[in-house]
Structure formats: structure tokens, C-alpha cells
Scaffold this motif. Structure first.
Motif, PDB file in Angstrom:
ATOM      1  N   MET A 169       0.862  -1.192   0.000  1.00  0.00           N
ATOM      2  CA  MET A 169       0.000   0.000   0.000  1.00  0.00           C
ATOM      3  C   MET A 169       0.899   1.243   0.000  1.00  0.00           C
ATOM      4  N   THR A 170       0.688   2.108  -0.973  1.00  0.00           N
ATOM      5  CA  THR A 170       1.504   3.339  -1.036  1.00  0.00           C
ATOM      6  C   THR A 170       1.083   4.291   0.080  1.00  0.00           C
ATOM      7  N   GLU A 171       1.932   5.272   0.368  1.00  0.00           N
ATOM      8  CA  GLU A 171       1.617   6.193   1.464  1.00  0.00           C
ATOM      9  C   GLU A 171       0.345   7.000   1.167  1.00  0.00           C
ATOM     10  N   PRO A 172       0.166   7.500  -0.054  1.00  0.00           N
ATOM     11  CA  PRO A 172      -1.098   8.214  -0.323  1.00  0.00           C
ATOM     12  C   PRO A 172      -2.334   7.332  -0.132  1.00  0.00           C
ATOM     13  N   GLU A 173      -2.234   6.070  -0.550  1.00  0.00           N
ATOM     14  CA  GLU A 173      -3.369   5.150  -0.347  1.00  0.00           C
ATOM     15  C   GLU A 173      -3.662   4.957   1.139  1.00  0.00           C
ATOM     16  N   LEU A 174      -2.597   4.806   1.908  1.00  0.00           N
ATOM     17  CA  LEU A 174      -2.747   4.598   3.353  1.00  0.00           C
ATOM     18  C   LEU A 174      -3.386   5.822   3.997  1.00  0.00           C
ATOM     19  N   LEU A 175      -2.917   7.009   3.619  1.00  0.00           N
ATOM     20  CA  LEU A 175      -3.469   8.241   4.200  1.00  0.00           C
ATOM     21  C   LEU A 175      -4.945   8.376   3.843  1.00  0.00           C
ATOM     22  N   GLU A 176      -5.281   8.020   2.599  1.00  0.00           N
ATOM     23  CA  GLU A 176      -6.683   8.109   2.198  1.00  0.00           C
ATOM     24  C   GLU A 176      -7.548   7.139   3.005  1.00  0.00           C
TER      25      GLU A 176
ATOM     26  N   GLY B 121       3.904  -4.896   6.380  1.00  0.00           N
ATOM     27  CA  GLY B 121       3.352  -3.545   6.329  1.00  0.00           C
ATOM     28  C   GLY B 121       1.848  -3.580   6.371  1.00  0.00           C
ATOM     29  N   VAL B 122       1.242  -2.457   6.090  1.00  0.00           N
ATOM     30  CA  VAL B 122      -0.215  -2.358   6.083  1.00  0.00           C
ATOM     31  C   VAL B 122      -0.733  -2.699   4.690  1.00  0.00           C
TER      32      VAL B 122
ATOM     33  N   GLY C  96       4.122   4.626  11.159  1.00  0.00           N
ATOM     34  CA  GLY C  96       4.802   4.649   9.867  1.00  0.00           C
ATOM     35  C   GLY C  96       3.937   3.854   8.901  1.00  0.00           C
ATOM     36  N   GLY C  97       4.528   3.085   8.014  1.00  0.00           N
ATOM     37  CA  GLY C  97       3.740   2.222   7.130  1.00  0.00           C
ATOM     38  C   GLY C  97       3.643   0.814   7.683  1.00  0.00           C
TER      39      GLY C  97
ATOM     40  N   ASP D  95      -5.659  -5.256   6.309  1.00  0.00           N
ATOM     41  CA  ASP D  95      -5.695  -4.515   7.573  1.00  0.00           C
ATOM     42  C   ASP D  95      -6.785  -3.447   7.547  1.00  0.00           C
ATOM     43  N   ILE D  96      -6.922  -2.799   6.400  1.00  0.00           N
ATOM     44  CA  ILE D  96      -7.958  -1.760   6.271  1.00  0.00           C
ATOM     45  C   ILE D  96      -9.338  -2.373   6.454  1.00  0.00           C
ATOM     46  N   ARG D  97      -9.528  -3.540   5.832  1.00  0.00           N
ATOM     47  CA  ARG D  97     -10.843  -4.212   5.935  1.00  0.00           C
ATOM     48  C   ARG D  97     -11.145  -4.580   7.395  1.00  0.00           C
ATOM     49  N   LEU D  98     -10.141  -5.106   8.091  1.00  0.00           N
ATOM     50  CA  LEU D  98     -10.340  -5.485   9.492  1.00  0.00           C
ATOM     51  C   LEU D  98     -10.569  -4.245  10.366  1.00  0.00           C
TER      52      LEU D  98
END
Lengths: 91, 91, 91, 91
Positions: free
Chosen positions: C1-8, C74-75, C20-21, C79-82
Motif C-alpha cells: 500500500m503506497t503512502e497516499p493510499e494509506l493516508l486516504e 506492512g499495512v 509509519g507504514g 488490515d484496512i478491511r479489518l
């Protein structure tokens, strides 16, 4: 599930009894309420994964399980799968 | 609890390690996350009865337990009692 | 997951913080140990369904959650789904 | 417990019904099986503390509770105390 199929499945499911073709039941007595509850939580986790849920009755140290496919009104492959999983937890 | 008392208590508590006099810790790996959770629920039930609660860390199939009497900042008879109860659940 | 994707993703996940990531963390304090444990059991059930498990730390009435995809270090989308599912349980 | 005492206790226990003088029952439907299980675990923790245990029946998202003092064959102060504690969890 035909009656011969059901009988064959039951042969490999120690502890389970058929209520006619309507449901499968199993009763298990544990050493304590605590042990019974540890088991019930594990059954709930397995049931969520299979998306199929037993009726559970907890009377202190004893758990009664009843499996039935409510939509078809009888025992299906989903009940057999859940019964197998529950036996893995018990044995 | 004096150091000799603590050492004597530990001698009858297999699996537990003292973090100096500050805490008792035990780590247990189970066969699955499901089995670990069944144990955690039983620990929580026992902790409520004793009105003394472990710090619990669950990493998939492994549970880390840490016992300490926060009010006194060290290990007390309440931690020993809880450790004994947890060992009953594990053994 | 890129940093922009993670921030979004984080923008729609109230309560979660990125380490961090490497991981997502959330801490929640409940009204009692009992309420914390009810939540932990529900997280465990959801985690089994998603086949992805948080690190959980329970300190009396407070639960610390840490999500990370150990295989990639990493994330990830898992992880987002959970995290989303856990927020449904909390909110 | 005399009938007037029982009626008075019931007046402050919303949701509970007397089965004659033999038992108290309450049924509660939750939003999901997960929510029902979180509740059941909390009831089990409270029951261990009070050393008095309800009969519990879990049918997917619905929990049926039945309280009775098996030794006396009727409703006693212990059942009332447990019913109050369960209502605290529900309300």
C-alpha cells in the motif's frame, strides 16, 4: 439430504443423533461452566466462518447443540460440515 | 512479598517467570487462535471472580500474561492466586 | 500500500493511527473489563471470518489493537478491511 | 420468595416474566449473532462472580435466559440479583 446419506454422515460423527430428518443434536457435559463457555465461544467463531449457526443451550456445565438448515427445514451438507467442525473442537 | 516468599511461590508455579519483583509473566502457545480465545475467555471469568485482572496480549495463537498488583507496584498474594488459577486452566 | 493510499484509507477510519507504514493501531477504553471482553470476543469472531487477526492487548477496561500484515511487513488492504469491521463494532 | 415479594421484584425488572413461581425468563433479540455472543460472555462473567448461573439458549441473534434456584425449585433472591445484573448489561 436423503435418509441413506444422512445415516452415512452420522456414522462418521460420533456423539450426534438425528431428530428424524429435521435436525442433528449433540449434548456434552464439561468439567465446569468455565470450560463449557470456552467451548461455546469457539463454536461461535467456527459458526461465523461457516456462516451457519447451531442452536445452543447452556445449562451450567452442559451444552446442548442442535443443527438444522432453517431455510430447507431439514439437515443439509452445511449441518454436517458444522457438526464435523464441532467434533474437532470436542475431541 | 519478600524475595524469598516470591521464589518459593514461583517454585510451585510452572511456566511463570518473575520480572524482578515487579510482575509475573507467562507465555503460552496454543494450537490455534480459536483455542487461544477459549482460554482468554476462561481467564477473564476467573479474573472477575478473584477481582484481579492480568494484562493479556493475544498474538494469533499465543497468549502473553502479565500479573502485577498495580496499587502496590509489585507481586502480591493476589497475583500468586491468579497465577495458580490460570495454571489450572492450562494444565 | 503506497503512502497516499494509506493516508486516504486512514481518513475514513476514525480512531486509527499509522505506525509509519508498518502497522495501524487503535486504543479504546470501555466502561468495565466485562465490556472490554465482550468486544474482544466479537473482534475474534470477525477476525476468523476475515482470516486476518489483530494483535490485541487487554489491560483491564482498555483494549489496544495493532493491525499489520506479517507476511509483507506492512499495512495492506486486509488490515484496512479489518479496521473497518472493528470500527463497526465500536461505533 | 412469597408471591407478593416476587411481584414486587418483577416490577423493577423490565423484560422479565415469571413462569409461575418456578423461574424468571427474559428473551432479547440483538442486531447480530456477534452481538448476542458478546452479551452471553458478559453474562457468564457476571454469573461466575455471583456463583449463580442462568440457563441460556442462543438462537442466532436471540438469547433466551431462564433463572431458577435449582436447589429450592423456585425463584429466590439470588435469581433477582442475577436478573438485575443482566438488565444492567442490556440497558
Amino acid at each position: 439430504m436423503t435418509e441413506p446419506e444422512l445415516l452415512e454422515a452420522l456414522a462418521s460423527l460420533p456423539g450426534w443423533v438425528a431428530e428424524g430428518g429435521a435436525a442433528l443434536t449433540r449434548t456434552h457435559k464439561f468439567a465446569s461452566h468455565s470450560e463449557a463457555m470456552g467451548f461455546v465461544v469457539r463454536v461461535a467463531m467456527a459458526a461465523e466462518v461457516l456462516d451457519h449457526h447451531p442452536d445452543l443451550r447452556i445449562v451450567y456445565d452442559t451444552v446442548h447443540l442442535r443443527l438444522s438448515s432453517h431455510d430447507t427445514g431439514g439437515v443439509t451438507a452445511r449441518d454436517i460440515r458444522l457438526a464435523r467442525k464441532i467434533n474437532e473442537l470436542l475431541d
